[in-house]
Structure formats: structure tokens, C-alpha cells
Design a protein around this motif. Structure first.
Motif, PDB file in Angstrom:
ATOM      1  N   CYS A  11     -64.842 -29.202 -23.459  1.00  0.00           N
ATOM      2  CA  CYS A  11     -64.162 -28.660 -22.279  1.00  0.00           C
ATOM      3  C   CYS A  11     -63.280 -27.492 -22.556  1.00  0.00           C
ATOM      4  O   CYS A  11     -62.435 -27.311 -22.280  1.00  0.00           O
ATOM      5  CB  CYS A  11     -63.347 -29.655 -21.551  1.00  0.00           C
ATOM      6  SG  CYS A  11     -64.222 -30.991 -20.883  1.00  0.00           S
ATOM      7  N   ALA A 114     -61.710 -33.103 -16.787  1.00  0.00           N
ATOM      8  CA  ALA A 114     -62.555 -32.384 -15.838  1.00  0.00           C
ATOM      9  C   ALA A 114     -64.008 -32.476 -16.258  1.00  0.00           C
ATOM     10  O   ALA A 114     -64.312 -32.661 -17.439  1.00  0.00           O
ATOM     11  CB  ALA A 114     -62.120 -30.917 -15.744  1.00  0.00           C
ATOM     12  N   VAL A 116     -68.293 -31.170 -14.920  1.00  0.00           N
ATOM     13  CA  VAL A 116     -69.161 -30.452 -13.995  1.00  0.00           C
ATOM     14  C   VAL A 116     -70.147 -31.423 -13.362  1.00  0.00           C
ATOM     15  O   VAL A 116     -70.738 -32.256 -14.044  1.00  0.00           O
ATOM     16  CB  VAL A 116     -69.931 -29.328 -14.715  1.00  0.00           C
ATOM     17  CG1 VAL A 116     -71.025 -28.765 -13.826  1.00  0.00           C
ATOM     18  CG2 VAL A 116     -68.971 -28.218 -15.115  1.00  0.00           C
ATOM     19  N   CYS A 121     -67.163 -27.751 -10.686  1.00  0.00           N
ATOM     20  CA  CYS A 121     -66.285 -28.474 -11.596  1.00  0.00           C
ATOM     21  C   CYS A 121     -65.277 -29.291 -10.795  1.00  0.00           C
ATOM     22  O   CYS A 121     -64.737 -28.823  -9.774  1.00  0.00           O
ATOM     23  CB  CYS A 121     -65.551 -27.490 -12.514  1.00  0.00           C
ATOM     24  SG  CYS A 121     -64.701 -28.276 -13.896  1.00  0.00           S
ATOM     25  N   PRO A 151     -63.623 -22.411 -14.377  1.00  0.00           N
ATOM     26  CA  PRO A 151     -64.480 -23.284 -15.194  1.00  0.00           C
ATOM     27  C   PRO A 151     -65.802 -23.569 -14.493  1.00  0.00           C
ATOM     28  O   PRO A 151     -65.835 -23.974 -13.329  1.00  0.00           O
ATOM     29  CB  PRO A 151     -63.639 -24.562 -15.334  1.00  0.00           C
ATOM     30  CG  PRO A 151     -62.772 -24.576 -14.117  1.00  0.00           C
ATOM     31  CD  PRO A 151     -62.502 -23.140 -13.766  1.00  0.00           C
ATOM     32  N   ARG A 153     -70.248 -24.677 -15.418  1.00  0.00           N
ATOM     33  CA  ARG A 153     -71.074 -25.415 -16.372  1.00  0.00           C
ATOM     34  C   ARG A 153     -71.210 -24.683 -17.714  1.00  0.00           C
ATOM     35  O   ARG A 153     -71.131 -25.294 -18.777  1.00  0.00           O
ATOM     36  CB  ARG A 153     -72.463 -25.664 -15.772  1.00  0.00           C
ATOM     37  CG  ARG A 153     -73.425 -26.376 -16.694  1.00  0.00           C
ATOM     38  CD  ARG A 153     -74.752 -26.600 -16.013  1.00  0.00           C
ATOM     39  NE  ARG A 153     -74.680 -27.669 -15.026  1.00  0.00           N
ATOM     40  CZ  ARG A 153     -74.940 -28.949 -15.286  1.00  0.00           C
ATOM     41  NH1 ARG A 153     -75.265 -29.317 -16.517  1.00  0.00           N
ATOM     42  NH2 ARG A 153     -74.863 -29.848 -14.337  1.00  0.00           N
ATOM     43  N   LEU A 156     -67.573 -24.708 -19.672  1.00  0.00           N
ATOM     44  CA  LEU A 156     -66.660 -25.848 -19.642  1.00  0.00           C
ATOM     45  C   LEU A 156     -66.326 -26.343 -21.040  1.00  0.00           C
ATOM     46  O   LEU A 156     -65.194 -26.697 -21.336  1.00  0.00           O
ATOM     47  CB  LEU A 156     -67.249 -26.987 -18.803  1.00  0.00           C
ATOM     48  CG  LEU A 156     -66.297 -28.174 -18.575  1.00  0.00           C
ATOM     49  CD1 LEU A 156     -65.053 -27.738 -17.819  1.00  0.00           C
ATOM     50  CD2 LEU A 156     -67.000 -29.293 -17.841  1.00  0.00           C
ATOM     51  N   GLU A 317     -73.562 -33.853 -17.330  1.00  0.00           N
ATOM     52  CA  GLU A 317     -73.214 -32.616 -18.024  1.00  0.00           C
ATOM     53  C   GLU A 317     -72.517 -32.889 -19.347  1.00  0.00           C
ATOM     54  O   GLU A 317     -72.571 -32.068 -20.264  1.00  0.00           O
ATOM     55  CB  GLU A 317     -72.326 -31.759 -17.108  1.00  0.00           C
ATOM     56  CG  GLU A 317     -71.928 -30.409 -17.681  1.00  0.00           C
ATOM     57  CD  GLU A 317     -70.691 -30.494 -18.565  1.00  0.00           C
ATOM     58  OE1 GLU A 317     -70.515 -29.615 -19.434  1.00  0.00           O
ATOM     59  OE2 GLU A 317     -69.890 -31.447 -18.383  1.00  0.00           O
TER      60      GLU A 317
END
Length: 434
Positions: A11, A114, A116, A121, A151, A153, A156, A317
Motif C-alpha cells: 500500500c 485501505a 482497491v 480505493c 491512490p 490500483r 496502491l 487486489e
């Protein structure tokens, strides 16, 4: 260290443009700068000696690192120095080749995670009692920006690398959009940073960082249903042989298996090989290792007492490396069904190289270098591509806000288990690392 098939830095977007915006105020001296330049040189040497592609994916390594050295001569802070090295390595655009800066004797906790879903996101978890909770951040909020960057995909994983690994921030400015709101809002959220009072080795720091990025304290969790189905949440492929032996027994006694690999960042190649041998009743080519000078196949050895029941695999993800390889093998060999969201597309084999500045253990750093690209039996690499599920199923922001897991509930239904999305979310609840 033995080879890993894992994704080490999860991330927030990292690039040279971030350097002027650093909030770290600690000034540096000539010793700091020389030490950092030494780490830059050792990082470059580790990549040039060990990187799987002698053409370095078309990147002029010498030019990139010379430019980095020039920028380091004017870098105002220690974090700026480390970000410059990290940025130089990231020009390879390789998920498994990263710079690991000197270990910090501190724990960093942002109080939120967090992820995706599809192309957007979202905030997935908020820690009770954190400043994030006090500022009104909630699971299900659309995560639109952090410190001026969006942010998505593609970047991230770089987000977490920047904020957790290279240069933790004492405060972040987040732009979020809550379900039902017409306009986004900005929150300034403080980070909890605690000094540990002791130094740790690079491997200890690496393992701790992995845990901080979403790995549970346990390697796996499971729930067995009355009809013989096993719901297994596998957090990592970095199992010990004893753990795998115990897990085999639990799976073998089941009629069907729901294998939840969501947010599993991978792990040991050896465990992946054993798992393939356990789940596939024939010899299977797991992949071809495309190394600098050779193409070497990795073959499984079928177990004499493997699992022959139905398999459903869940990915998202956050599923990377070994998770992606296993899920793709299930598809290619028509062994079961893969459900969820497209996986990360971070599938290489790497090795950690320690970099010792010679000034002491506190300044021990490292570089993860990709040793091989992995080519599946269909002749394709999963790097930057990921695994596309047989059935695409995405939770919504409202699902996250209401603590629902419709994906696991649907997979359970396929195995004859009637369970609500609310109940499914309670089977393997998120636990904040201790």
C-alpha cells in the motif's frame, strides 16, 4: 535467505516529486549523507549482480543511479535521502525489487487500512480509539487522495511502501467521500509513532513490517461446516513445515474447501510447491523460472494422500505472488472456481540482500532483488496482469460500512452453506496487529 514468492511492500505513491513535500525536520550531516550514498552504491551493485534481466527492463541503471547520487548531495533530510534511493530502484517498475531503508526503532500505526475494489480505493478498516476514528474516518469511505496524490490500483502498493517502509509520516491529509455524501471532505489524521527503545535485525524489521501491512498474527484460520465443507482463511504462504502438516490434516478430512486468499501477499516457494502437490493429483508445472541465464521449470510432486474434494478460491487486489500462482493453476488445470476481484499482478521471485554500512546494526539496510520472472504453463506472466476471477464479485462501499462480506457468503452458498453476508464477515474478522 531462501527465495520468497511474496509481495513485501503493500500500500502510497512514491516518486521524486514527493521529496520537497516531506514533513520530516531532522537535519542531516556529512556522515549521514555519505552513509546514504554508500547504501545507494551497494543497492546498485546488488541489482546489477543479481537482477534476473541483464537488460534491466530497458532501464539505464548507471544513469538512473548517478542522477540519484546528484540529488542526494542536496537532500535536506534523512527521509529525503532514503526516498531518493527508493525512487531510483522503482524506476525498474518491478513489484519485487525494492530498497529497504535502515531499520527504525519505532512502531508506526496509522489507524486505518485501505484497499482497491474494482477501480476504486476504499477505507477498509479503522482502528477503535485512533485519531482516524476521532476525525470521522469510517470503513466504506471512498479514498480519493492522500497528501495530494490519488491512490488507485496501479500505485496502491507504492502507497504503503512510501508511508510504512521508507518515510513514515507523522500526519496525513486524506480526501474521502463517504457513502451517501454528495461532496468529498478532507481530514488531517495524526499517526501514532512509538519508539521501541531497542534495535532489531533487518529480518525482524521485515517480518514486523509485513505484519503491520495486514498479516494476521496467525498464519491461518478455519471454520468447519456440518456438511463437511472447510472455510479456510490463509493469511500467508510463509508457513512452517509443521504448520503445513497440521493444515493438511484439517483439509484432508473435509469434503469441500473454500480457500480465502484475499489479502494474502504470498510467501515461501517451497510451501507453494507442497500445496500444489497436495491439491493436484498429477505432476503439474507450477511455472518456469525465467532467470538471467536459464529457464528452469518448477514441478510439483503429487501427494499420495492429497485432497480430491471441490475447491473454491477467493482472491482480491491484495492477493499477490504465491496466491496468484495458486489461483491461476486452479484455473489452468480446471481444478475449481476462482471468485472475487482481479489480483494484484505482483508475481516475481526475489531474494533479500543485506546492505551493511559498516557503522552498526542500526544502519543495516537491504534490497529485495527479483531473481526470476515466472511464466505460467500458458506461456504468460502474471506480473502487471494478475488473475481475473472466473466470477467477478465486488463488495461495495456500503458493504464495508455495514461489515458485510457478500463474496464469502456467495462462495459458501456454492458449497451448500447458507450464510448471510453479515455472518460471513464475522467468520474471519480483521484483527489489528498487536
Amino acid at each position: 535467505m531462501k527465495n520468497r514468492l511474496s509481495f513485501h511492500s503493500l500500500c502510497i505513491f512514491l516518486c521524486v516529486l514527493l521529496l520537497p513535500a516531506l514533513q520530516t525536520l531532522a537535519q542531516i550531516n556529512g556522515t549521514d549523507r555519505n552513509m546514504a550514498i554508500g547504501l545507494l552504491d551497494m543497492t546498485k551493485e546488488a541489482i546489477k549482480k543479481n537482477y534476473y534481466d541483464p537488460a534491466y527492463r530497458g532501464v539505464d541503471i548507471d544513469f538512473v543511479f548517478e542522477q540519484a547520487k546528484e540529488r542526494m548531495k542536496a537532500a535536506p533530510t534523512r527521509d529525503a535521502l532514503m526516498l531518493t534511493i527508493a525512487s531510483a530502484v522503482l524506476t525498474l517498475d518491478d513489484s519485487h525489487t525494492t530498497f529497504l531503508p535502515p531499520v527504525r526503532a519505532a512502531e508506526v500505526e496509522y489507524g486505518w487500512t485501505a484497499g482497491v475494489i474494482g477501480d476504486d480505493c476504499y477505507i477498509t478498516h479503522v482502528k477503535p480509539g485512533s485519531d482516524a476514528e476521532a476525525k470521522g474516518l469510517k470503513p466504506g469511505d471512498r479514498f480519493l487522495g492522500i497528501d495530494g496524490f490519488r491512490p488507485v490500483r496501479k500505485n496502491l502498493w507504492q502507497m504503503g511502501y512510501r508511508y510504512f517502509v521508507v518515510a513514515p509520516a507523522a500526519r496525513v491529509n486524506m480526501t474521502i467521500l463517504s457513502p451517501g455524501d454528495a461532496k468529498p471532505r478532507t481530514l488531517s489524521v495524526d499517526t501514532k509513532i512509538e519508539r521501541t527503545g531497542s534495535t532489531i535485525t533487518l529480518q525482524q524489521w521485515y517480518d514486523r513490517t509485513m505484519i503491520k501491512h495486514g498479516y494476521a498474527d496467525t498464519a491461518y484460520e478455519f471454520v468447519r461446516n456440518d456438511n463437511g465443507a472447510l472455510l479456510l482463511k490463509l493469511h500467508t504462504f510463509s508457513l512452517t513445515n509443521d504448520q503445513w502438516d497440521i493444515l493438511q490434516g484439517k483439509i484432508r478430512s473435509s469434503k469441500s474447501l473454500i480457500l480465502d486468499l484475499r489479502d494474502n501477499g504470498g510467501g515461501s516457494v517451497d510451501i507453494l510447491k507442497k500445496m500444489v502437490g497436495f491439491f493436484f493429483d498429477k505432476e503439474v508445472k507450477i511455472f518456469d523460472e525465467k532467470r538471467r541465464k536459464e529457464l528452469k521449470p518448477l514441478m510439483s510432486k503429487p501427494s499420495s494422500n492429497g485432497f480430491k474434494g471441490d475447491i473454491t478460491v477467493l482472491v482480491n487486489e491484495g492477493s499477490a505472488s504465491a496466491s496468484e500462482v495458486f489461483a491461476r493453476l486452479v484455473q489452468l488445470e480446471k481444478r475449481g472456481k476462482v471468485i472475487g476481484d482481479r489480483s494484484m499482478g505482483a508475481v516475481m521471485e526475489s531474494q533479500l540482500h543485506e546492505l551493511n554500512s559498516g557503522i552498526g546494526s542500526m544502519l543495516l539496510a537491504g534490497t529485495s532483488v527479483t531473481m526470476a520472472d515466472l511464466i505460467m504453463s500458458d506461456g504468460k506472466s502474471l506480473e502487471k496482469v494478475g488473475v481475473t476471477p472466473d466470477e467477478l464479485m465486488l463488495p461495495t462501499g456500503a458493504d464495508l460500512a455495514a461489515t458485510k462480506d457478500p463474496v464469502l457468503a456467495y462462495a459458501a452458498k456454492l458449497s451448500g452453506i447458507e450464510i448471510t453476508p453479515e455472518a460471513a464477515a464475522k467468520l474471519f474478522p480483521y484483527e489489528w496487529p498487536k
